[in-house]
Design an enzyme around this catalytic site. Structure first.
Site, PDB file in Angstrom:
ATOM      1  N   GLU A 123       0.809  -1.220   0.000  1.00  0.00           N
ATOM      2  CA  GLU A 123       0.000   0.000   0.000  1.00  0.00           C
ATOM      3  C   GLU A 123       0.840   1.267   0.000  1.00  0.00           C
ATOM      4  OE1 GLU A 123      -4.025   0.161   1.637  1.00  0.00           O
ATOM      5  OE2 GLU A 123      -3.038   1.191   3.307  1.00  0.00           O
ATOM      6  N   LYS A 132       0.794   4.824   1.036  1.00  0.00           N
ATOM      7  CA  LYS A 132       0.008   5.506   2.067  1.00  0.00           C
ATOM      8  C   LYS A 132       0.823   6.657   2.643  1.00  0.00           C
ATOM      9  CE  LYS A 132      -2.471   4.049   6.279  1.00  0.00           C
ATOM     10  NZ  LYS A 132      -2.728   2.841   7.100  1.00  0.00           N
ATOM     11  N   LYS A 161      -7.857   2.711  -2.886  1.00  0.00           N
ATOM     12  CA  LYS A 161      -8.187   2.651  -1.448  1.00  0.00           C
ATOM     13  C   LYS A 161      -8.792   3.997  -1.054  1.00  0.00           C
ATOM     14  CE  LYS A 161      -7.599   0.571   2.685  1.00  0.00           C
ATOM     15  NZ  LYS A 161      -6.243   0.403   3.253  1.00  0.00           N
ATOM     16  N   GLU A 200     -14.384  -5.046   2.687  1.00  0.00           N
ATOM     17  CA  GLU A 200     -13.681  -5.091   3.964  1.00  0.00           C
ATOM     18  C   GLU A 200     -14.637  -5.232   5.149  1.00  0.00           C
ATOM     19  OE1 GLU A 200     -10.188  -2.420   4.730  1.00  0.00           O
ATOM     20  OE2 GLU A 200     -11.580  -1.544   6.163  1.00  0.00           O
ATOM     21  N   ASN A 221     -10.090  -6.537   8.189  1.00  0.00           N
ATOM     22  CA  ASN A 221      -9.251  -5.458   8.703  1.00  0.00           C
ATOM     23  C   ASN A 221      -9.028  -5.664  10.200  1.00  0.00           C
ATOM     24  OD1 ASN A 221      -7.822  -3.122   9.185  1.00  0.00           O
ATOM     25  ND2 ASN A 221      -9.248  -1.786   8.104  1.00  0.00           N
ATOM     26  N   GLU A 277      -5.648  -7.729   6.653  1.00  0.00           N
ATOM     27  CA  GLU A 277      -5.181  -6.356   6.511  1.00  0.00           C
ATOM     28  C   GLU A 277      -4.810  -5.760   7.869  1.00  0.00           C
ATOM     29  OE1 GLU A 277      -8.980  -5.671   3.495  1.00  0.00           O
ATOM     30  OE2 GLU A 277      -8.346  -4.072   4.850  1.00  0.00           O
ATOM     31  N   SER A 278      -3.746  -5.000   7.896  1.00  0.00           N
ATOM     32  CA  SER A 278      -3.326  -4.177   9.040  1.00  0.00           C
ATOM     33  C   SER A 278      -2.624  -4.983  10.131  1.00  0.00           C
ATOM     34  CB  SER A 278      -4.499  -3.419   9.671  1.00  0.00           C
ATOM     35  OG  SER A 278      -5.127  -2.576   8.736  1.00  0.00           O
TER      36      SER A 278
END
Length: 270
Positions: free
Chosen positions: A61, A63, A123, A172, A193, A223-224
């Site tokens: 990603e 970001k 995103k 998500e 997430n 994710e994350s």
């Protein structure tokens, strides 16, 4: 429009800002103009295919900032980052396009995609069909839908529209109830997430708790909060097909090298 009620969370504040911005931009660029842009857009790249390979598939990603950390990377060069992450073995890219809270832009997404062969996910906080048309007109290959921000009817509408114009969205979720809603709306790519968007707290265990509820015929993405090769291997063994990693890469002095470390492979030479 989502029926999501404003309860003062970070997600609510972001959505309020996005609604105001989208309403303004819809007046400047009507949907009919975006539809012409979609006809002129480059062909979509296989986002689902990229995430279904064997091994560790990482969506890297781009970001620049986040509400939880503020500025993450400055200076931020989307093209240099995209090339580095592709060379290091990313399966796909995710590019933040939300401007106020994440310092993102559609320009970053367009510029990055032009320089690589990977599929690219937009995103953002998407709640209006206009944004889906905008994503494809700007050459996105997929786009994010956050179940917590959408009611069931809008969620299904946006999934269906994405497919009509060649994009399979990443849907998500954060809870079992949101997962049920995503599957009920027909989601085929499900992202769990580990960050609670209402509190911004992170628990990797969220992925492990929900993976058993995701059908085999769906692509499952964690994710994350993923920080090591061991994290990815653990989640891969649990059943995840791919992993979305942002801050871990953007905070690194050399994001390509950081991605190679996560994959536990030497980076490819440029």
């Amino acid at each position: 429009m989502s029926a999501h009620a404003n309860t003062g969370t970070v997600l609510d504040r972001i959505l309020d800002a996005r609604r105001a911005d989208v309403e303004h931009r819809k007046k400047v660029v009507p949907e009919t103009v975006l539809k012409y842009g979609v006809k002129a857009a480059s062909p979509t790249r296989g986002f689902s295919t990229a995430l279904s390979r064997g091994g560790l598939n990482i969506i890297a990603e781009l970001k620049p900032a986040s509400p939880s950390r503020g500025v993450i990377r400055d200076p931020f060069d989307a093209v240099v980052l995209a090339r580095s992450l592709e060379s290091a073995g990313a399966a796909a890219l995710s590019v933040l396009t939300e401007p106020e809270f994440f310092n993102g832009s559609l320009k970053n997404m367009r510029d990055a995609r032009k320089e690589i062969a990977l599929p690219v996910l937009r995103k953002d906080f998407i709640f209006d069909p206009w944004q889906v048309w905008e994503a494809r007109a700007n050459d996105a290959d997929s786009f994010l839908l956050i179940v917590a921000a959408l009611d069931d009817a809008v969620l299904r509408e946006l999934i269906d529209l994405g497919r009509e114009i060649g994009m399979e969205p990443l849907v998500e979720v954060h809870t079992a109830d949101e997962l049920d809603r995503a599957l009920g709306a027909g989601a085929r790519i499900v992202g769990v997430n580990n960050r609670d968007l209402k509190t911004l707290s992170v628990r990797v265990e969220t992925s492990l708790e929900l993976i058993e509820l995701i059908p085999e015929n769906c692509i499952a993405i964690s994710e994350s909060g993923l920080r090591s090769h061991d994290d990815l291997q653990r989640l891969r063994k649990a059943g995840f097909d791919a992993f979305l990693v942002g801050e871990q890469l953007m905070l690194a002095a050399n994001p390509g090298a950081a991605l190679a470390d996560l994959l536990d492979v030497p980076p490819k030479s440029n």
